[in-house]
Write a protein that holds these residues in place. Structure first.
Motif, PDB file in Angstrom:
ATOM      1  N   VAL A  96       0.845  -1.202   0.000  1.00  0.00           N
ATOM      2  CA  VAL A  96       0.000   0.000   0.000  1.00  0.00           C
ATOM      3  C   VAL A  96       0.875   1.246   0.000  1.00  0.00           C
ATOM      4  CG1 VAL A  96      -1.686   1.321   1.344  1.00  0.00           C
ATOM      5  CG2 VAL A  96      -1.959  -1.156   1.100  1.00  0.00           C
ATOM      6  N   ASP A  97       1.980   1.195   0.717  1.00  0.00           N
ATOM      7  CA  ASP A  97       2.879   2.359   0.751  1.00  0.00           C
ATOM      8  C   ASP A  97       3.366   2.702  -0.655  1.00  0.00           C
ATOM      9  OD1 ASP A  97       2.665   2.766   3.442  1.00  0.00           O
ATOM     10  OD2 ASP A  97       4.459   1.604   3.964  1.00  0.00           O
ATOM     11  N   ALA A  98       3.723   1.683  -1.413  1.00  0.00           N
ATOM     12  CA  ALA A  98       4.185   1.930  -2.781  1.00  0.00           C
ATOM     13  C   ALA A  98       3.070   2.535  -3.618  1.00  0.00           C
ATOM     14  CB  ALA A  98       4.680   0.630  -3.406  1.00  0.00           C
ATOM     15  N   PHE A  99       1.869   2.076  -3.401  1.00  0.00           N
ATOM     16  CA  PHE A  99       0.718   2.630  -4.125  1.00  0.00           C
ATOM     17  C   PHE A  99       0.500   4.092  -3.748  1.00  0.00           C
ATOM     18  CE2 PHE A  99      -3.862   3.586  -4.101  1.00  0.00           C
ATOM     19  CZ  PHE A  99      -4.157   3.407  -5.453  1.00  0.00           C
ATOM     20  N   LEU A 100       0.609   4.420  -2.452  1.00  0.00           N
ATOM     21  CA  LEU A 100       0.348   5.784  -1.990  1.00  0.00           C
ATOM     22  C   LEU A 100       1.392   6.771  -2.492  1.00  0.00           C
ATOM     23  CD1 LEU A 100      -0.817   5.146   1.691  1.00  0.00           C
ATOM     24  CD2 LEU A 100      -2.225   5.810  -0.278  1.00  0.00           C
ATOM     25  N   GLU A 101       2.602   6.298  -2.757  1.00  0.00           N
ATOM     26  CA  GLU A 101       3.630   7.201  -3.259  1.00  0.00           C
ATOM     27  C   GLU A 101       3.186   7.873  -4.554  1.00  0.00           C
ATOM     28  OE1 GLU A 101       7.277   5.113  -3.671  1.00  0.00           O
ATOM     29  OE2 GLU A 101       7.552   4.783  -1.513  1.00  0.00           O
ATOM     30  N   GLU A 102       2.338   7.190  -5.322  1.00  0.00           N
ATOM     31  CA  GLU A 102       1.882   7.731  -6.603  1.00  0.00           C
ATOM     32  C   GLU A 102       0.414   8.135  -6.600  1.00  0.00           C
ATOM     33  OE1 GLU A 102       2.800   4.994  -9.712  1.00  0.00           O
ATOM     34  OE2 GLU A 102       4.829   4.587  -8.966  1.00  0.00           O
ATOM     35  N   ASN A 103      -0.340   7.717  -5.554  1.00  0.00           N
ATOM     36  CA  ASN A 103      -1.797   7.924  -5.600  1.00  0.00           C
ATOM     37  C   ASN A 103      -2.362   8.483  -4.299  1.00  0.00           C
ATOM     38  OD1 ASN A 103      -2.527   6.392  -8.289  1.00  0.00           O
ATOM     39  ND2 ASN A 103      -1.148   5.026  -7.145  1.00  0.00           N
ATOM     40  N   ALA A 104      -1.555   9.191  -3.542  1.00  0.00           N
ATOM     41  CA  ALA A 104      -1.999   9.683  -2.233  1.00  0.00           C
ATOM     42  C   ALA A 104      -3.149  10.673  -2.328  1.00  0.00           C
ATOM     43  CB  ALA A 104      -0.822  10.327  -1.490  1.00  0.00           C
ATOM     44  N   ASP A 105      -3.332  11.308  -3.476  1.00  0.00           N
ATOM     45  CA  ASP A 105      -4.373  12.323  -3.630  1.00  0.00           C
ATOM     46  C   ASP A 105      -5.713  11.753  -4.103  1.00  0.00           C
ATOM     47  OD1 ASP A 105      -2.666  14.330  -2.802  1.00  0.00           O
ATOM     48  OD2 ASP A 105      -1.972  14.779  -4.841  1.00  0.00           O
ATOM     49  N   LEU A 106      -5.795  10.446  -4.293  1.00  0.00           N
ATOM     50  CA  LEU A 106      -7.077   9.851  -4.689  1.00  0.00           C
ATOM     51  C   LEU A 106      -8.107  10.038  -3.576  1.00  0.00           C
ATOM     52  CD1 LEU A 106      -6.165   6.432  -6.369  1.00  0.00           C
ATOM     53  CD2 LEU A 106      -7.084   8.470  -7.470  1.00  0.00           C
ATOM     54  N   PRO A 107      -9.378  10.236  -3.919  1.00  0.00           N
ATOM     55  CA  PRO A 107     -10.405  10.394  -2.884  1.00  0.00           C
ATOM     56  C   PRO A 107     -10.629   9.096  -2.121  1.00  0.00           C
ATOM     57  CG  PRO A 107     -11.401  10.343  -5.061  1.00  0.00           C
ATOM     58  CD  PRO A 107      -9.929  10.429  -5.280  1.00  0.00           C
ATOM     59  N   ALA A 108     -10.800   9.207  -0.824  1.00  0.00           N
ATOM     60  CA  ALA A 108     -11.001   8.046   0.046  1.00  0.00           C
ATOM     61  C   ALA A 108     -12.475   7.841   0.340  1.00  0.00           C
ATOM     62  CB  ALA A 108     -10.227   8.225   1.344  1.00  0.00           C
ATOM     63  N   GLN A 109     -12.835   6.584   0.598  1.00  0.00           N
ATOM     64  CA  GLN A 109     -14.171   6.236   1.055  1.00  0.00           C
ATOM     65  C   GLN A 109     -14.047   5.473   2.366  1.00  0.00           C
ATOM     66  OE1 GLN A 109     -15.677   3.979  -2.311  1.00  0.00           O
ATOM     67  NE2 GLN A 109     -16.729   5.764  -3.123  1.00  0.00           N
ATOM     68  N   VAL A 110     -15.099   5.537   3.188  1.00  0.00           N
ATOM     69  CA  VAL A 110     -15.051   4.874   4.486  1.00  0.00           C
ATOM     70  C   VAL A 110     -16.468   4.668   4.996  1.00  0.00           C
ATOM     71  CG1 VAL A 110     -14.994   6.967   5.918  1.00  0.00           C
ATOM     72  CG2 VAL A 110     -13.836   4.868   6.724  1.00  0.00           C
ATOM     73  N   ASN A 111     -16.641   3.702   5.874  1.00  0.00           N
ATOM     74  CA  ASN A 111     -17.901   3.530   6.600  1.00  0.00           C
ATOM     75  C   ASN A 111     -17.664   4.035   8.019  1.00  0.00           C
ATOM     76  OD1 ASN A 111     -20.064   2.507   8.183  1.00  0.00           O
ATOM     77  ND2 ASN A 111     -20.457   0.948   6.650  1.00  0.00           N
ATOM     78  N   TRP A 112     -18.099   5.249   8.283  1.00  0.00           N
ATOM     79  CA  TRP A 112     -17.853   5.860   9.580  1.00  0.00           C
ATOM     80  C   TRP A 112     -18.463   5.040  10.712  1.00  0.00           C
ATOM     81  CZ3 TRP A 112     -14.191   9.292   9.561  1.00  0.00           C
ATOM     82  CH2 TRP A 112     -14.018  10.158   8.462  1.00  0.00           C
ATOM     83  N   ALA A 113     -19.664   4.526  10.483  1.00  0.00           N
ATOM     84  CA  ALA A 113     -20.357   3.786  11.539  1.00  0.00           C
ATOM     85  C   ALA A 113     -19.600   2.508  11.901  1.00  0.00           C
ATOM     86  CB  ALA A 113     -21.778   3.457  11.099  1.00  0.00           C
ATOM     87  N   TYR A 114     -19.160   1.762  10.902  1.00  0.00           N
ATOM     88  CA  TYR A 114     -18.458   0.514  11.169  1.00  0.00           C
ATOM     89  C   TYR A 114     -17.076   0.746  11.763  1.00  0.00           C
ATOM     90  CZ  TYR A 114     -21.481  -3.104   9.159  1.00  0.00           C
ATOM     91  OH  TYR A 114     -22.477  -4.002   8.933  1.00  0.00           O
ATOM     92  N   LEU A 166     -18.127  13.794  15.196  1.00  0.00           N
ATOM     93  CA  LEU A 166     -19.565  14.008  15.378  1.00  0.00           C
ATOM     94  C   LEU A 166     -20.245  12.682  15.692  1.00  0.00           C
ATOM     95  CD1 LEU A 166     -20.140  16.308  12.257  1.00  0.00           C
ATOM     96  CD2 LEU A 166     -19.623  17.007  14.623  1.00  0.00           C
ATOM     97  N   ALA A 167     -21.212  12.736  16.602  1.00  0.00           N
ATOM     98  CA  ALA A 167     -21.913  11.522  17.021  1.00  0.00           C
ATOM     99  C   ALA A 167     -23.118  11.210  16.152  1.00  0.00           C
ATOM    100  CB  ALA A 167     -22.348  11.648  18.482  1.00  0.00           C
ATOM    101  N   GLU A 168     -23.438  12.071  15.210  1.00  0.00           N
ATOM    102  CA  GLU A 168     -24.588  11.833  14.345  1.00  0.00           C
ATOM    103  C   GLU A 168     -24.320  12.450  12.975  1.00  0.00           C
ATOM    104  OE1 GLU A 168     -27.236  15.626  15.916  1.00  0.00           O
ATOM    105  OE2 GLU A 168     -27.671  13.613  16.659  1.00  0.00           O
ATOM    106  N   GLY A 169     -25.265  12.226  12.060  1.00  0.00           N
ATOM    107  CA  GLY A 169     -25.125  12.796  10.726  1.00  0.00           C
ATOM    108  C   GLY A 169     -24.455  11.877   9.725  1.00  0.00           C
ATOM    109  N   PHE A 170     -24.372  10.576  10.069  1.00  0.00           N
ATOM    110  CA  PHE A 170     -23.747   9.640   9.139  1.00  0.00           C
ATOM    111  C   PHE A 170     -24.573   8.358   9.120  1.00  0.00           C
ATOM    112  CE2 PHE A 170     -21.861   9.316  13.303  1.00  0.00           C
ATOM    113  CZ  PHE A 170     -21.856   7.960  13.584  1.00  0.00           C
ATOM    114  N   GLU A 171     -24.368   7.568   8.075  1.00  0.00           N
ATOM    115  CA  GLU A 171     -25.125   6.328   7.925  1.00  0.00           C
ATOM    116  C   GLU A 171     -24.200   5.131   7.967  1.00  0.00           C
ATOM    117  OE1 GLU A 171     -26.764   5.832   3.981  1.00  0.00           O
ATOM    118  OE2 GLU A 171     -25.335   7.282   3.158  1.00  0.00           O
ATOM    119  N   ASN A 172     -24.804   3.968   8.149  1.00  0.00           N
ATOM    120  CA  ASN A 172     -24.035   2.729   8.184  1.00  0.00           C
ATOM    121  C   ASN A 172     -23.806   2.255   6.755  1.00  0.00           C
ATOM    122  OD1 ASN A 172     -22.828   0.344   8.804  1.00  0.00           O
ATOM    123  ND2 ASN A 172     -24.581  -0.556   9.842  1.00  0.00           N
TER     124      ASN A 172
END
Length: 863
Positions: free
Chosen positions: A276-294, A306-312
């Motif tokens: 992943v480190d090698a990948f990030l050296e060239e692609n660190a600016d790509l947009p990230a996605q995440v599941n905040w709830a999980y 924030l404790a609210e305002g997000f979905e699972n």
């Protein structure tokens, strides 16, 4: 911390791979009791609601047009509709005699030399397309129309019956040939691989469809290509990648053109980066996605948590990958005190990148022909021995002319649907029988398929003595009972009140099933609170002690005797029919680790100074019933609910017990448990404050309603995959199958010790390791001892059971009467784990049987 990697699984309701071919198809012999039919339907069925909705919308539009044209016509239509509804109600409430009078009797079609299997089904099949079938009934009628490439058969040693098995070629001319060495270095097969990745199938040269059209390798290529056709999104497409068998590039081909989140570590590897480190050296600016709830249970935005305002759900994080790494480091390492290595691991596995599945030609899939009657299947993961044969699935054929003609474009979408094999006119068989008549919710008829290759293969032909199968849809058990006594059925599934009457009959037989009936208890706080009213409480269900009290207050032995015909008390999620070691046919529940897990769950001790000297002594005495402890737990739960502000002293706990339909069996189940719990809370702080409502209106939405928090109590579970309990347990873990979504198998860690080393993993991470999906934890099959895998499986089972959202009540066993007309191939031997009692052997042809019944006065005695 949650690990969000998803591993899709097959729908487990019809997971007996070869059962469709080598089951006793001449009769639907192992008929379940009404109670278990309801439970298994509620456990496994899925309904295609879109078609129903379209039909209802069309009818409504037509009615509105008619109303607009003439008000009088509308009134007349309304009156007619009301009369029709009354007639429909009357029809569904026919007496057994009235229902029986409407059915076809064997004597009406009896002929010399014919052997008709007269069957009674409670529900009608709707779709027997191998690419899209949904229900158990769909799968069963489909089983008459298809044949497998290979199959499991009986094993005899020196002429003696054994519980082992042999494997025989069916549509294949010989057993598959492992050709891994020929393709090593290709298709991502390791250069040094010698077995398990690639297999060649050589077909018989006598295969043909019922109309005489030859079947060859092209037939298989077309069928597989259509199964994973990206425009069709077929329900069964994931058979080629979601289980132990992962066909090379099948998933990528099926999902081409779609965008979907992919974990950062997997995405980097797919792009060819070593880390992943090698990948990030060239692609660190790509947009990230995440599941905040999980991942966190809260969301980071505008510099604060924030404790609210997000979905699972996985969403755009509004951060680059580099920024997302900082978020994980600050939270996991900084706030939670975990190591930097742990924070980085969570970042790499729980951060997602949007992946666009590229366009791909079918020639890139690991399924190709090498001759007119030869094709090769290449897999991403090796499969050998029993596992290979058990997972030879997903290759069922479709008849190209009919399949193409049945395709329909979906309005407003690029997707294409198909009505293939939903009627006689668009059904084409290549199995032992062919469909000649079908009337929805009434009957269907099959006769021998004269062009089936198997009639020229003695070991196959002997499995199918019936020349005709005539199945009628019969709702009432009392009608089926009368049919059986009149000689109209080959078997009859006894009701609880009938089982005792025939217990000593020479014609009674018992069939163990792999279905576990679970008491499912809702624990989603938001869903429960949303359905509360002033004075009505439901959120006490979120308190584990309350759920535990409901479970421990049930005498499972008494429940099995009272509410079922022959089932036995259930204590674990997996019963004794689940085979952990297919090579030795050893059940999972026979292992000490599996036994000890249940003893720990139900608070039983053994050894010196206890009531039970040995583990087996304690296991044999297990009941999971402790009324005194349950009463104490009810009080503990009540006090916690008051203390946490979930309820007040004047509230009444009102819970909705949901069923798919209103039948004698559902009423019996409800009445038993309702009275049981009413008695159990006597003398506790909940006395007079617990009301269980009976709701039999869920229909096909029973599972959806429970998952969405619309009901509180359900009896359901999972069946299938009896030869792979390690795989089946995922039905209790995965979001898309798990009934109770409030319990999160990614939310916490469980400590376990393997070979002297202690690990802290989430239940889902334990499952991934047990299935060989984590290269850093080599606990998959062939990577560690079977005892270690049993240990992990038991650990996962214990975590589910001790949350008390899924509480086993019974293990399905059916009691049935076998007609004097037939016998089963292996009934005089014993029940076979793979083959059941085997195929049906007829003692009378239709005409002889009709005459015999007449000689007996029209009714038969089975006492």
């Amino acid at each position: 911390m949650k690990n969000l990697q998803k591993f899709l699984v097959l729908m487990l309701a019809f997971a007996m791979v070869f059962g469709a071919f080598f089951s006793p198809l001449a009769v639907k012999a192992e008929e379940t009791t009404a109670e278990e039919e309801v439970a298994e339907e509620e456990a496994t069925e899925e309904v295609a609601e879109e078609e129903v909705a379209e039909e209802e919308a069309a009818e409504e539009e037509a009615a509105e047009e008619e109303a607009a044209e003439e008000e009088a016509a509308e009134e007349e239509a309304a009156e007619e509709a009301e009369e029709a509804e009354e007639e429909e109600v009357e029809e569904t409430t026919l007496s057994a005699e009235e229902e029986l009078a409407q059915l076809v009797e064997l004597e009406d079609i009896a002929e010399e030399g014919e052997y008709t299997a007269m069957q009674a089904w409670t529900t009608s099949p709707a779709n027997w397309n191998p690419h899209t079938y949904q229900t158990v009934d769909d799968g069963e009628i489909m089983g008459y129309l298809i044949s497998s490439l290979v199959a499991f058969d009986y094993d005899f040693e020196n002429g003696d019956f054994t519980t082992g098995y042999s494997i025989i070629p069916v549509m294949a001319a010989e057993l598959p040939i492992d050709v891994t060495a020929e393709y090593a270095g290709q298709f991502n097969i390791p250069e040094d691989a010698t077995e398990g990745y690639a297999h060649k199938y050589i077909l018989r040269d006598t295969l043909q469809w019922e109309d005489g059209t030859p079947i060859n390798a092209d037939s298989y290529l077309y069928s597989v290509k259509e199964l994973i056709n990206p425009k069709m999104a077929n329900h069964r497409a994931d058979m080629l990648w979601s289980g132990a068998q992962v066909v090379y590039n099948a998933e990528n081909y099926a999902k081409q053109g779609a965008s979907a989140p992919m974990s950062l570590d997997k995405y980097a590897a797919m792009q060819g980066y070593e880390s992943v480190d090698a990948f990030l050296e060239e692609n660190a600016d790509l947009p990230a996605q995440v599941n905040w709830a999980y991942s966190f249970g809260e969301m980071f935005a505008d510099g604060e948590w924030l404790a609210e305002g997000f979905e699972n759900a996985i969403v755009d994080a509004e951060f680059t990958l580099a920024e997302m790494k900082d978020v994980f480091m600050d939270k996991v390492h900084g706030d939670w005190g975990e190591t930097e290595e742990t924070a980085i691991e969570y970042f790499e596995t729980e951060t997602y990148v949007s992946y666009d599945y590229p366009e791909m030609d079918f020639s890139e899939v690991g399924f190709f022909k090498t001759g007119d009657l030869e094709f090769v299947v290449v897999k991403d993961k090796p499969l050998v021995g029993f596992d290979f044969y058990w997972n030879c699935r997903g290759y069922d054929l479709v008849y190209e002319p009919y399949y193409e003609a049945a395709k329909t474009e979906t309005p407003g979408s690029d997707l294409v649907s198909s009505t293939y094999q939903t009627s006689v006119d668009n059904t084409m068989s290549y199995g032992p029988y062919r469909l000649v008549a079908f009337q929805d919710d009434k009957f269907f008829e099959l006769i021998k398929n004269e062009n089936w290759f198997g009639w020229d293969v003695p070991e196959l032909a002997e499995q199918y003595e019936a020349t005709r199968i005539y199945a009628q849809i019969v709702k009432q058990a009392s009608t089926r009972y009368q049919m059986f006594l009149k000689g109209q059925l080959n078997s009859y599934g006894l009701q609880p009140e009938e089982a005792e009457e025939y217990r000593g009959s020479e014609f009674i037989y018992y069939t163990p099933g792999n279905f576990t009936g679970n008491l499912l208890l809702q624990s989603d706080m938001d869903a429960l609170k949303g359905r509360e009213e002033p004075g009505i409480n439901k959120t006490i269900l979120t308190i584990r002690e309350f759920r535990q009290a409901l479970s421990w207050s049930i005498d499972r032995s008494d429940y099995a005797i009272t509410a079922t015909a022959a089932s036995v008390p259930g204590f674990g999620l997996l019963n004794s029919t689940y085979i952990a070691d297919p090579e030795t046919m050893t059940p999972y529940r026979d292992y000490d680790g599996a036994k000890e897990t249940l003893l720990n769950v139900y608070g039983m001790e053994y050894g010196e100074g206890t009531d039970y000297p040995t583990l087996d002594d304690a296991y044999s005495a297990m009941t999971a019933y402790d009324l005194d402890a349950a009463k104490e737990l009810f009080d503990v739960a009540y006090d916690k609910a008051i203390e946490q502000g979930l309820m007040t002293d004047g509230d009444v706990v009102t819970l909705t017990f949901s069923f798919g339909e209103d039948t004698e069996s559902t009423q019996r189940t409800y009445n038993y448990l309702n009275e049981n719990w009413k008695s159990a809370v006597e003398g506790t702080k909940l006395e007079g404050k617990l009301v269980i409502e009976y709701d039999p209106t869920a229909g096909a939405n029973f599972a959806k309603n429970f998952r969405n928090g619309i009901s509180d109590i359900l009896i359901a579970g999972w069946s299938g995959a009896s030869m792979d309990p390690f795989y089946l347990i995922t039905a209790y873990l995965q979001d898309n199958y798990r009934y109770n979504l409030a319990w999160d198998p990614n939310a916490y860690t469980v400590e376990g010790t393997i070979d002297g080393e202690t690990y802290e993993l989430t239940p889902m991470e334990w499952w991934n390791a047990m299935m060989g999906l984590n290269p850093d934890l080599p606990f998959g099959k062939g990577q560690t001892t079977e005892e270690n895998r049993i240990y992990i499986l038991a650990l996962i089972e214990a975590e589910i059971l001790t949350d008390y959202h899924a509480c086993p009540l019974y293990y399905s066993t059916t009691a049935a009467l076998l007609s004097q007309r037939v016998e089963f191939f292996s009934y005089d031997f014993e029940y076979h784990p793979l083959k059941g009692y085997g195929h049906t052997i007829y003692n009378f042809d239709d005409l002889e049987w009709t005459n015999y019944i007449e000689e007996q006065g029209g009714f038969l005695d089975y006492h």
